[in-house]
Scaffold this active site. Structure first.
Site, PDB file in Angstrom:
ATOM      1  N   ASP A  45     -22.863  12.450  11.844  1.00 27.35           N
ATOM      2  CA  ASP A  45     -22.965  11.647  10.630  1.00 27.35           C
ATOM      3  C   ASP A  45     -22.619  12.470   9.395  1.00 27.35           C
ATOM      4  O   ASP A  45     -22.675  13.711   9.408  1.00 27.35           O
ATOM      5  CB  ASP A  45     -24.395  11.113  10.471  1.00 27.35           C
ATOM      6  CG  ASP A  45     -24.666   9.888  11.326  1.00 27.35           C
ATOM      7  OD1 ASP A  45     -23.705   9.351  11.895  1.00 27.35           O
ATOM      8  OD2 ASP A  45     -25.841   9.477  11.412  1.00 27.35           O
TER       9      ASP A  45
ATOM     10  N   MET B 134     -32.431   4.407   2.145  1.00 26.70           N
ATOM     11  CA  MET B 134     -31.238   4.185   1.324  1.00 26.70           C
ATOM     12  C   MET B 134     -31.648   3.403   0.078  1.00 26.70           C
ATOM     13  O   MET B 134     -31.056   2.404  -0.289  1.00 26.70           O
ATOM     14  CB  MET B 134     -30.151   3.469   2.124  1.00 26.70           C
ATOM     15  CG  MET B 134     -29.640   4.312   3.296  1.00 26.70           C
ATOM     16  SD  MET B 134     -28.792   3.368   4.586  1.00 26.70           S
ATOM     17  CE  MET B 134     -30.186   2.863   5.606  1.00 26.70           C
TER      18      MET B 134
ATOM     19  N   LYS C 211     -20.804   7.430   8.100  1.00 26.08           N
ATOM     20  CA  LYS C 211     -20.773   6.163   7.369  1.00 26.08           C
ATOM     21  C   LYS C 211     -21.690   6.323   6.170  1.00 26.08           C
ATOM     22  O   LYS C 211     -22.846   6.696   6.312  1.00 26.08           O
ATOM     23  CB  LYS C 211     -21.236   5.004   8.240  1.00 26.08           C
ATOM     24  CG  LYS C 211     -20.319   4.725   9.421  1.00 26.08           C
ATOM     25  CD  LYS C 211     -20.846   3.570  10.263  1.00 26.08           C
ATOM     26  CE  LYS C 211     -20.715   2.240   9.574  1.00 26.08           C
ATOM     27  NZ  LYS C 211     -19.327   1.823   9.342  1.00 26.08           N
TER      28      LYS C 211
END
Length: 253
Positions: free
Chosen positions: A47, A178, A68
């Protein structure tokens, strides 16, 4: 179709894949099992948020960045799945290295389905999810006797074509992954639902890393965009925890 990576050995069947949790960021928060497997890997698909200290543990492996990032150009999940399957067909041990824990906001379901459809054996090795590291770093338990006995992990980030999340979990402590700009909308919804403007909020940026920052504010301040003001000139993943369990203890003042 040519392989994404050169073959290292010929075998009668596909290799093995490990979906491995890299933890919140710091290399010494990896599990012992995870560190051992990284030292044996032929290929590591990692990642974007996996840092250099963690990747140094698999210096012998071929590294493939498949990160991502929300709001940024990134590799489609179907392409990640294809690279993972192809790598397993060409190598003995392939690791899909994911920030935090693979089974929490890690898109593990899509990748496991792709591996199962291709007949590739795999296992999952958990990692320390960021919420636990953030609670430890801030010395704020997510639960507290008489104050908070339920916790919800959630994210407002949706995949392409998926409906926007409009409801929030109903529990004592909310942990938003997030949680940068999206946390402002969360605060607005909580206030509209009758939550106290004084409810304590704790935001942890770059959790467990040397540049970690712990920011304290109220629910009202979060709704007013105070978190974004505090983060000006800084960048990094943010986790936001809201609830009365986040209230500063007298000894912390």
């Amino acid at each position: 179709m040519p392989g994404i990576l050169p073959k290292t050995s010929a075998r009668p069947g596909p290799g093995r894949v490990v979906l491995l949790g890299a933890g919140p960021g710091s290399a010494d928060l990896l599990t012992v099992r995870g560190a051992r497997l990284l030292g044996l890997a032929d290929v590591v698909l990692h990642d974007a948020l996996v840092g250099p200290d963690v990747l140094a543990l698999c210096a012998q492996a071929r590294l493939v960045a498949v990160g991502k990032r929300a709001g940024q150009a990134s590799m489609p999940q179907d392409e990640i799945n294809a690279k993972l399957v192809l790598a397993a067909q060409e190598h003995a041990l392939v690791i899909r290295l994911k920030g935090g824990d693979p089974m929490l906001f890690g898109r593990a379901d899509e990748e496991m389905q792709a591996l199962e459809a291709a007949g590739i054996p795999y296992e999952v090795v958990p990692g320390v999810t960021t919420a636990f590291a953030a609670a430890a770093a801030s010395r704020q338990p997510l639960t507290k006797r008489g104050v908070a006995r339920s916790v919800a992990f959630f994210t407002s980030t949706n995949g392409d074509g998926q409906p926007e999340q409009t409801s929030l979990p109903s529990c004592d402590t909310l942990v938003q992954y997030m949680g940068g700009r999206e946390a402002i909308q969360t605060a607005e919804r909580l206030l509209a639902a009758g939550k106290s403007p004084e409810m304590p909020v704790l935001a942890v940026e770059n959790c467990s890393l040397p540049q970690q920052r712990i920011l304290r504010l109220s629910l009202a301040e979060l709704a007013q965009g105070r978190l974004e003001q505090l983060r000006q000139g800084h960048s990094g993943p943010v986790l936001v925890m809201a609830g009365w369990a986040m209230q500063v203890r007298p000894s912390q003042s």
